[in-house]
Design an enzyme around this catalytic site. Structure first.
Site, short mmCIF file in Angstrom:
data_model
loop_
_atom_site.label_atom_id
_atom_site.label_comp_id
_atom_site.label_asym_id
_atom_site.label_seq_id
_atom_site.Cartn_x
_atom_site.Cartn_y
_atom_site.Cartn_z
N ARG A 333 0.83 -1.21 0.00
CA ARG A 333 0.00 0.00 0.00
C ARG A 333 0.86 1.25 0.00
NH1 ARG A 333 -5.52 1.78 0.65
NH2 ARG A 333 -6.21 -0.36 0.49
N GLU A 751 -9.64 6.33 6.79
CA GLU A 751 -8.21 6.59 6.64
C GLU A 751 -7.85 7.84 5.85
OE1 GLU A 751 -8.06 2.53 5.13
OE2 GLU A 751 -6.19 2.28 6.24
#
Lengths: 814, 480
Positions: A333, A751
């Site tokens: 990620r 997030e």
């Protein structure tokens, strides 16, 4: 027959049919479903749950050494200590001893090899918490210490990895660099972060009458806790039930790392036949559990005279600690976000998951994404200084745009117009350019205090990159009084997930939010759930709940069409096709004039359906469409969509002490069509401040032997109320729904806002850069503590005094 | 036997271990789990409760405290209010209603502590309303960590308390509560824990239990109980000894009793030493300032104690008492080495003498820490001086965090004394400072940072003295 309950009359709406704006707002943005429980102290967290009077309390013995062979573990004195009932080591585990969540590598209790300071060696169950903790201190531990690897860069060079490195590449990056008008390179260190959930790791295990356990845990991933307990005990999954009512904060720290404690408690419950309470004291929690990965990043990027990237090479090295845990996906990620909102051109991105003798670093809000974004944001500032342009100008030129809208891993960025819209609206609304001029003027006349300003965007990919996790289930019951119970696989950690899912069900069934209740998340209600992580809680579980609600609704419509309208008029449109649930009623018939409408109260409908033997319960399911990623080629569409946002931060820095303040922050954030603007705004504000803490005051410090020095809130400093910017303007972008068919076209919000805080770090660099007339782009590793800011200021002053002005970015001291 | 009130109801507790905290008493013995443990070290505020003690006019004054590091025995004769004691049936207290309305809880774990801190603010607002500006909210809530909200909705809730229906807690109906609490008495002699009221009793207890530790605010001692799991055999609590509570004004200054809390010191310092008062607000959270004492901060002899450098720069001295009588000692002579003091066996600090500022005396106090609020200093510098005929006179500089004890910077003082405050003088002073101190690396800062930052504080001092040369030399104007 048994009687059905009397139906309560629906309360008369005091506002009448025309709701005031505030009334509508409250319906659209109800408070957190536990808000009243929170403020009265009635909300129960793990350690507040009542347990049988003979419940035992557990303390865990932790390794004092980072690496070595455990040559002696003498627990005789521990066993003899007052109140001690049971003591276990690895040899007492009947089933699997490894609790690694994806790949093996996490011993529940150490065997012969010790791999970090804080690694669990043994566990003690005693009649009270203090007795257990005092007994732990009596252990005689001998470890034949070996040199510990605490340097992730050295580990990467020595090919000490927890998983193999991974590469994503588009085009010929070497040719791009060779042909570029300008090339810059730099390194940076991005520090880790302690989750500091206010409620530490905790669980309560109750032995069953058979060979199983019921475990209450503060975990984001009940199904994984269930699986690991079953494996540790050597029993089938159906012998283990895991329940999560709420967490006192999670942030990723309870995605995998709640499970070991639950396994220990479950094992002790089986051995003693008594209820087992386990909670980690704050210091043990901070020493034993993993944190946000520190990253060592570097770039070598080429760009044209306008500062537009043509390509290059980026490497991100994650300090994974001693085991894989989730590190492969986390480093992935970081790679997926090494572009942030900018087209890299022809680029190669390499990710290296380095193994060190630290606790196994783990999920934390953003999951590697923030650390990856930091390298390209550093590059944007560096390019601007090199070309003597404003950093915002360079950022805008590099934003994804039609024609430059394919990422280095091959995904098409769909909403480029939205991205540009956010940046340009914020640029205007924050008065960026006027403030830029004012700040330049201030800095020119202020030798000690320097102001800085920065706008940074966010583009964050939404979906688990492990494809199979993108599924969710729900279980919906309608009872015969008309009240509705919904269970789903998501867990509540404060983010308001249950409130949102309740709103979804209420909306589909045309009910007031108060008619729908969510109890705890339980593995015996909804099985095989994914962790509540990756910002996906509402996207996945909301969809599953909606699916369940739609099934029951359609059943009710079928039933109602037959039961209430057995003889439809010939020539009229079919009643079945014109039904809806709204305002606590079934409405059937034409809605044009309302004349032919029939209204049936919800409770009446439900009771009639029950008597008509219609199932009033359904399981819902959802799987995210379209996504795929091929790790062999490093290409695919790992994300269903992207969430966007941007922030402008203004700071003022004391260049003599390194102290600073964040004076003003403007945020514009994209949540698609918001499910609950109050909750979403709370996520944006809270995420920003948590991100600001990561980049500023939250410093993890270790000594040379691998022992954590910042092991409590006295030494590890998360933001306080005084750190909230005095001028803090937060808006949700309105009128631009998700381009994908997400839940009511909303977007995930957990997030993405975290990374808006990169604007604070960039603003600090901007302020520092003024010390060298904006000709030098300062190195500023994170967290940018006053110490780091002061040393950066000193380096800038020295660079400024040097006779030949340098145009390369200052090298990061490693 | 401890006798106190809990949310308006009389409570009696017998046979508690001396090291029992209020939090343990609440969560274990009394099964009141609304109050949370976040850190057990007084740093996060999740366990915040309010303690009402008889104040002026016979009314109970409520202040916030961290239940995790407050001795349970200190509840004797007090009214303990917890988060369970505010709502009236289903009707929420204004603080609670505002928190719900403003979406000020997310995970909710810190919320009971925040509610209780705001409750003490609300009680004060009922007596004498003040503007709920950022500084006020920071002073009230700086010790309540929230990891979810980013605090903005909590600020909003604080400002909307007054808009809520005025629901009073159920116990507020009991008009005799103030008297009933006061009637319980101030003294205690429980097994292992004694609370004397007079200096005479204190001396007697010290003779009787010569090895007993003294406790006042417990903000430091209690960490031994919660972090190191110490069991104390006997504790003597000096927080209610009348003589140690006194602030006696003399023509030359003030004798401040050793167990005067920081909170009680604030008005005096606000009036006479505003720079000292500003530091006090950064010394610790409201919960800590309500409990911690000046005597404790000195006797603790930490290298980074925040008041000692200031007191050193101001030439404070100490009144000590012990088995061999009383004596006074300059503070300068008190700190011997790391955590070692001039206190003899059985001796204790009775009072601290703070000299009255002279008219032309200047004082600057600068604290450097990672976080502005509720953090321990990396470096603290205290600078006192006068100017006479363009020269610096009576220069007293003291630092914390630069050595094993807080101490004066003698070579630096000598380099400044009698010289004009110009660039050359301060260049010499900075070189002298490098000779004065060899700081260490630790979790709060590297030696190199401490050296550079301390030297830069001298530069800040020069700029500050050189009026008009530079408009802004530090961030004071940007702090609340």
């Amino acid at each position: 027959m048994r009687t059905l309950t009397d139906l309560a009359r629906p309360p008369a709406d005091p506002e009448g049919p025309n709701h005031s704006a505030t009334q509508t707002d409250v319906r659209h943005a109800p408070a957190h479903d536990s808000a009243t429980l929170h403020v009265t102290g009635r909300a129960r967290y793990l350690d507040d749950q009542p347990a049988p009077a003979d419940a035992l309390h557990v303390a865990v013995g932790l390794s004092p050494t980072a690496r070595g062979r455990l040559t002696q573990l003498n627990l005789d004195a521990v066993r003899r200590a007052p109140g001690v009932i049971d003591v276990i080591t690895v040899t007492d585990i009947p089933g699997k001893t490894d609790v690694g969540p994806v790949f093996p590598g996490d011993p529940l209790l150490a065997d012969a090899e010790v791999r970090y300071v804080g690694q669990p060696l043994f566990a003690v169950a005693a009649t009270d918490f203090k007795a257990a903790r005092r007994a732990v201190a009596l252990a005689e531990i001998e470890i034949d210490a070996q040199p510990a690897q605490l340097d992730a860069v050295a580990a990467a060079e020595a090919e000490e990895w927890v998983r193999p490195p991974h590469v994503q590449q588009s085009g010929d990056w070497q040719q791009a660099l060779a042909g570029a008008a300008h090339v810059l390179e730099a390194k940076q260190f991005v520090g880790g972060q302690e989750h500091f959930y206010l409620e530490g790791q905790a669980c309560l295990a109750l032995p069953n009458e058979d060979d199983g356990v019921i475990v209450h845990t503060s975990s984001q991933h009940p199904s994984e806790v269930q699986k690991l307990i079953a494996e540790v005990l050597g029993v089938s999954f159906h012998a283990v039930t895991v329940e999560v009512r709420r967490m006192g904060g999670g942030f990723g720290g309870k995605e995998t790392q709640a499970a070991p404690w639950a396994c220990l408690a479950a094992l002790l419950a089986r051995r003693t036949g008594r209820a087992i309470r386990l909670r980690l004291p704050r210091g043990d929690d901070m020493r034993a559990t993993g944190k946000r990965h520190p990253f060592h990043n570097r770039y070598r990027l080429g760009f044209d005279a306008q500062g537009v990237l043509v390509g290059g090479d980026i490497t991100v090295i994650g300090d994974c600690g001693h085991s894989p845990d989730l590190s492969e996906a986390i480093v992935d990620r970081a790679m997926f976000h090494a572009d942030n909102a900018y087209s890299l051109g022809d680029a190669r991105v390499t990710g290296i998951p380095a193994r060190t003798h630290n606790p196994s670093n783990t999920a934390f809000r953003g999951f590697g994404g923030p650390q990856g974004m930091m390298i390209v944001e550093r590059a944007m500032d560096d390019i601007a200084r090199h070309l003597d342009e404003d950093p915002l100008t360079i950022r805008k030129r590099n934003l994804y745009r039609p024609g430059r809208d394919i990422t280095h891993y091959g995904q098409h960025v769909e909403q480029t117009a939205l991205l540009h819209e956010i940046v340009s609206r914020l640029e205007t609304d924050s008065g960026y350019w006027a403030r830029r001029d004012a700040i330049r003027a201030y800095n020119a006349s202020s030798p000690v205090l320097k102001k800085g300003l920065a706008l940074t965007p966010v583009k964050f990919g939404i979906s688990f990159t492990a494809k199979h996790l993108n599924q969710a289930g729900a279980l919906l019951h309608i009872y015969t009084d008309g009240s509705v119970m919904i269970n789903h696989g998501g867990t509540e950690m404060g983010q308001g997930l249950h409130t949102k899912v309740g709103q979804v069900v209420a909306r589909e069934l045309g009910l007031d939010n108060s008619a729908v209740r969510i109890s705890a998340t339980r593995t015996d209600k909804v099985p095989n759930t994914s962790p509540t992580a990756a910002s996906s809680g509402a996207d996945l579980n909301g969809m599953a709940a909606r699916n369940a609600a739609i099934q029951v609704r359609e059943r009710l419509f079928d039933f109602a069409a037959e039961h209430f309208f057995p003889d439809p008029l010939p020539g009229q449109p079919l009643i079945r096709d014109n039904m809806r649930l709204e305002g606590g009623e079934l409405v059937a018939g034409s809605s044009e004039s309302g004349e032919n409408e029939t209204r049936i109260a919800w409770g009446e409908l439900v009771q009639a359906a029950y008597l008509g033997r219609v199932s009033l319960s359904a399981t819902g399911f959802y799987a995210t469409p379209l996504i795929h990623y091929d790790r062999a080629t490093g290409q695919g569409r790992p994300f269903y969509y992207y969430a966007h946002g941007a922030a402008v931060s203004e700071v003022i820095v004391d260049t003599l002490s390194g102290e600073y303040r964040v004076a003003r922050v403007d945020i514009l954030h994209d949540v698609g069509d918001s499910l609950n603007p109050a909750i979403d705004t709370g996520q944006v504000e809270g995420g920003f401040i948590q991100g600001m803490g990561w980049l500023t005051s939250e410093e993890l410090k270790w000594d040379a032997t691998g022992r954590l020095l910042s092991d409590g809130p006295a030494t590890y400093k998360i933001p306080t109320i005084g750190d909230t910017p005095p001028d803090f303007r937060v808006s949700l972008l309105e009128g631009l729904p998700n381009s994908q068919a997400s839940l009511y076209r909303s977007k995930a919000v957990g997030e993405p806002p975290f990374m808006l805080a990169i604007s604070v770090w960039s603003a600090l660099r901007d302020a520092l850069s003024s010390l060298a007339d904006y000709r030098v782009s300062p190195a500023l590793d994170t967290p940018a503590t006053p110490e780091r800011v002061l040393f950066a200021a000193q380096a800038l002053r020295q660079a400024s005094e040097a006779k030949t002005p340098t145009k390369t970015p200052a090298e990061t001291p490693q | 036997m401890i006798e106190f009130y809990l949310n308006g109801e009389a409570q009696r507790c017998a046979s508690l271990a001396p090291e029992t905290s209020i939090l343990e008493l609440l969560r274990n013995e009394l099964q009141r789990t609304g109050t949370k443990e976040g850190c057990a070290s007084g740093d996060c505020g999740a366990c915040t409760v309010a303690i009402g003690e008889p104040g002026r006019g016979g009314r109970l004054d409520y202040h916030s405290t961290n239940a995790c590091i407050t001795p349970a025995h200190q509840l004797q004769g007090r009214h303990l209010v917890t988060v369970e004691g505010l709502a009236r049936g289903d009707a929420l207290h204004p603080v609670q209603a505002a928190m719900v309305e403003c979406h000020a809880s997310q995970c909710g774990f810190c919320t009971p502590g925040i509610v209780m801190s705001l409750f003490t603010l609300h009680e004060r607002q009922r007596q004498s309303p003040v503007a709920l500006d950022d500084a006020c909210l920071e002073a009230t809530l700086g010790g309540n960590l929230c990891r979810c909200t980013g605090y903005r909705p909590i600020q909003k809730a604080a400002r909307h308390m007054a808009d809520q229906p005025d629901v009073r807690p159920p116990w507020a109906d009991d008009s005799r509560l103030d008297d009933n609490v006061a009637a319980l008495g101030d003294t205690l002699e429980a097994t292992g824990y004694a609370i004397p009221n007079t200096l005479e009793t204190l001396h007697a207890l010290r003779r009787q239990y010569p090895t007993a530790r003294l406790v006042a605010g417990a903000t430091d001692l209690w960490l031994e109980a919660t972090q190191r799991l110490e069991a104390f055999e006997t504790l003597i609590d000096v927080s209610r000894v009348t003589e140690l509570q006194a602030i006696d004004e003399t023509p030359d200054g003030w004798w401040i009793g050793a167990s005067v809390t920081y909170a009680r010191l604030e008005p005096l310092l606000d009036a006479h030493y505003p720079a000292f008062a500003r530091l006090l607000r950064r010394l610790g959270s409201a919960q800590i300032r309500n409990r911690g004492t000046l005597g404790g901060n000195i006797a603790n002899a930490s290298p980074i104690g925040d008041t000692p450098p200031i007191l050193l720069a101001l030439d404070a001295h100490l009144a000590l008492e012990g088995p061999n009588g009383a004596r006074t000692l300059p503070l300068d002579a008190f700190f011997l080495d790391y955590k070692r003091t001039a206190l003899e066996s059985g001796e204790f600090i009775r009072a601290i003498f703070l000299p009255r500022p002279e008219n032309d005396q200047h004082l600057e106090v600068w604290k450097l820490s990672k976080r502005r609020e509720d953090d321990i200093s990396a470096v603290l510098g205290a600078f006192a001086w006068r100017e006479e005929n363009g020269c610096l006179r009576d220069v007293h500089l003291a630092f914390g965090g630069m050595d094993a004890t807080p101490r004066r910077a003698q070579a630096t003082e000598a380099a400044l004394e009698g010289h004009p405050p110009d660039v050359a003088t301060f260049d010499t002073a900075r070189q002298a400072l490098a000779r004065d101190f060899s700081p260490l690396d630790d979790v709060r800062g590297s030696a190199a940072y401490r050296r550079l930052a301390a030297a830069n504080l001298l530069e800040r001092l020069r700029l500050k003295i050189d009026h008009g040369a530079v408009q802004e030399v530090c961030l004071d104007a940007y702090a609340h």
